[in-house]
Write an enzyme that holds these catalytic residues in place. Structure first.
Site, PDB file in Angstrom:
ATOM      1  N   HIS A 114       0.814  -1.220   0.000  1.00 42.30           N
ATOM      2  CA  HIS A 114       0.000   0.000   0.000  1.00 42.30           C
ATOM      3  C   HIS A 114       0.848   1.272   0.000  1.00 42.30           C
ATOM      4  O   HIS A 114       0.316   2.354  -0.241  1.00 42.30           O
ATOM      5  CB  HIS A 114      -0.934   0.030   1.211  1.00 42.30           C
ATOM      6  CG  HIS A 114      -1.994  -1.020   1.197  1.00 42.30           C
ATOM      7  ND1 HIS A 114      -2.832  -1.211   0.121  1.00 42.30           N
ATOM      8  CD2 HIS A 114      -2.345  -1.952   2.130  1.00 42.30           C
ATOM      9  CE1 HIS A 114      -3.669  -2.207   0.391  1.00 42.30           C
ATOM     10  NE2 HIS A 114      -3.387  -2.672   1.592  1.00 42.30           N
ATOM     11  N   ASP A 150      -2.755 -10.652  -2.369  1.00 41.19           N
ATOM     12  CA  ASP A 150      -3.322 -10.118  -1.140  1.00 41.19           C
ATOM     13  C   ASP A 150      -4.775  -9.729  -1.412  1.00 41.19           C
ATOM     14  O   ASP A 150      -5.124  -9.295  -2.512  1.00 41.19           O
ATOM     15  CB  ASP A 150      -2.520  -8.888  -0.704  1.00 41.19           C
ATOM     16  CG  ASP A 150      -2.859  -8.405   0.693  1.00 41.19           C
ATOM     17  OD1 ASP A 150      -2.069  -8.641   1.608  1.00 41.19           O
ATOM     18  OD2 ASP A 150      -3.926  -7.762   0.851  1.00 41.19           O
ATOM     19  N   ASP A 239      -4.481 -12.855   3.386  1.00 37.10           N
ATOM     20  CA  ASP A 239      -5.702 -12.412   4.050  1.00 37.10           C
ATOM     21  C   ASP A 239      -6.965 -12.701   3.240  1.00 37.10           C
ATOM     22  O   ASP A 239      -8.061 -12.289   3.635  1.00 37.10           O
ATOM     23  CB  ASP A 239      -5.628 -10.935   4.416  1.00 37.10           C
ATOM     24  CG  ASP A 239      -4.972 -10.073   3.363  1.00 37.10           C
ATOM     25  OD1 ASP A 239      -4.703 -10.587   2.255  1.00 37.10           O
ATOM     26  OD2 ASP A 239      -4.719  -8.886   3.630  1.00 37.10           O
TER      27      ASP A 239
END
Length: 372
Positions: A114, A150, A239
């Site tokens: 990010h 992800d 995740d």
């Protein structure tokens, strides 16, 4: 990296890497791996992806009002932890690019995908994978693929690499406004980088192994083969696995082994590096990482559940059809799938083939034989 410690309730905590390392040791996998010496990233490496001002800001001493930077916590240990996470990821890439080893897994934190060129966000400070991909280019890798599985879109990687053709970015993530709200199908790159940014944003939670395998079978594997990368780096967030407190998806640990296995056969010379990103259920993240390491060591991935392996959701058909249509102008291999009729025909054939595979697998299973 484990000295970067925030509030007790924060999901991005030191136990994420500790649990994965402990799992690898307990399963006998760590003993079969070479251990690379960790190092911190140098300034000349970090500025490949970040501004000098951003590097200086993260390196600076924490101030009272910087305990929390957006959704990031910041402590006195953060600068060294962030530099080490980026440096270890570069170190893994260097080892693979030099031929010292064929595959590597950087078990690092804080995560990175990010982090934008000039902004820390989403638990990330330096963009570990983007820095490593740009370092790989400097080491002579002509074409680098970054694949991000992800559950959150890697907005930072996309921003840093968006106009490049020498580094392709592919992301499978949860879209439709899910954090960070980026990663649309029509975001295909800019200038000479058009066609080298590919997003597959699943529109809700709950998608499973079959949906990700369908994405690989119908879209990703043909495109990656056409691109023929010299090196593949995976932003390996776990995740999207079932039970993660943030992701809301339903993947099994075994499907990560399948994806890693495919990617290891798609890179020229099988050069593959995984770098840990998200994953906040400690046990499941460790299981996912172990499945990947088994494959990196040469094992075949564990067969997926035959009852669900051929049952992608109906939304997946529409999603992949839209992705194929958006990317077909840049990838002729997707041209047959770029029309509604063309994709519908291919999808029907695909489902029938998966049904046949699942039926054969079920007949060969020990349980089926005992019932018969």
């Amino acid at each position: 990296m484990e000295e970067h410690v925030g509030p007790p309730s924060h999901v991005e905590r030191p136990q994420r890497t500790a649990a994965l390392v402990q799992k690898l040791k307990a399963a006998g996998l760590a003993a079969r791996c070479w251990t690379l010496p960790p190092r911190r990233a140098r300034d000349d490496e970090l500025v490949l992806a970040h501004t000098e001002a951003h590097v200086a800001h993260i390196d600076g001493p924490p101030k009272d009002d910087e305990w929390q930077i957006g959704d990031n916590y910041y402590t006195a240990a953060t600068p060294l932890a962030a530099r080490t996470a980026a440096g270890c990821t570069v170190q893994a890439v260097e080892a693979v690019c030099s031929g010292q080893m064929q595959r590597a897994f950087a078990v690092v934190r804080p995560p990175g995908h990010h982090a934008e060129c000039a902004r820390a966000m989403g638990f990330c400070f330096f963009n570990n994978v983007a820095v490593a991909a740009l370092a790989a280019r400097r080491l002579g890798m002509e074409k680098v693929l970054v694949l991000d599985w992800d559950v959150h879109h890697g907005n930072g990687i996309e921003e840093i690499l968006y106009g490049r053709a020498d580094i392709m970015y592919i992301s499978l993530h949860r879209g439709n406004g899910f954090y960070p709200g980026t990663g649309d199908i029509q975001d295909v790159g800019k200038d000479e980088g058009r066609g080298f940014n590919l997003n597959i944003p699943f529109p809700r939670g709950g998608f499973n192994d079959a949906d990700y395998i369908a994405a690989f079978d119908l879209v990703l594997e043909p495109v990656i083969r056409a691109y023929a990368p010299d090196l593949i780096i995976v932003s390996a967030g776990f995740d999207a696995v079932q039970g993660d407190p943030l992701g809301g998806m339903n993947l099994t640990p075994q499907v990560y082994g399948h994806m890693a296995d495919r990617l290891s056969r798609l890179a020229v010379g099988s050069k593959l590096v995984l770098a840990l990103e998200g994953g906040y259920n400690l046990r499941m993240t460790a299981e996912c990482g172990a499945e990947c390491v088994k494959v990196l060591l040469g094992a075949k991935p564990v067969p997926l559940d035959s009852r669900g392996a051929w049952r992608p959701a109906r939304e997946t058909e529409q999603l992949l059809a839209e992705v194929a249509a958006a990317q077909a102008p840049f990838w002729p291999v997707l041209e047959p799938l770029s029309t509604k009729d063309g994709f519908s025909s291919a999808w029907g054939d695909y489902i029938l083939s998966k049904q046949a595979e699942a039926a054969l697998q079920l007949r060969r299973s020990p349980r089926a034989k005992s019932v018969l």
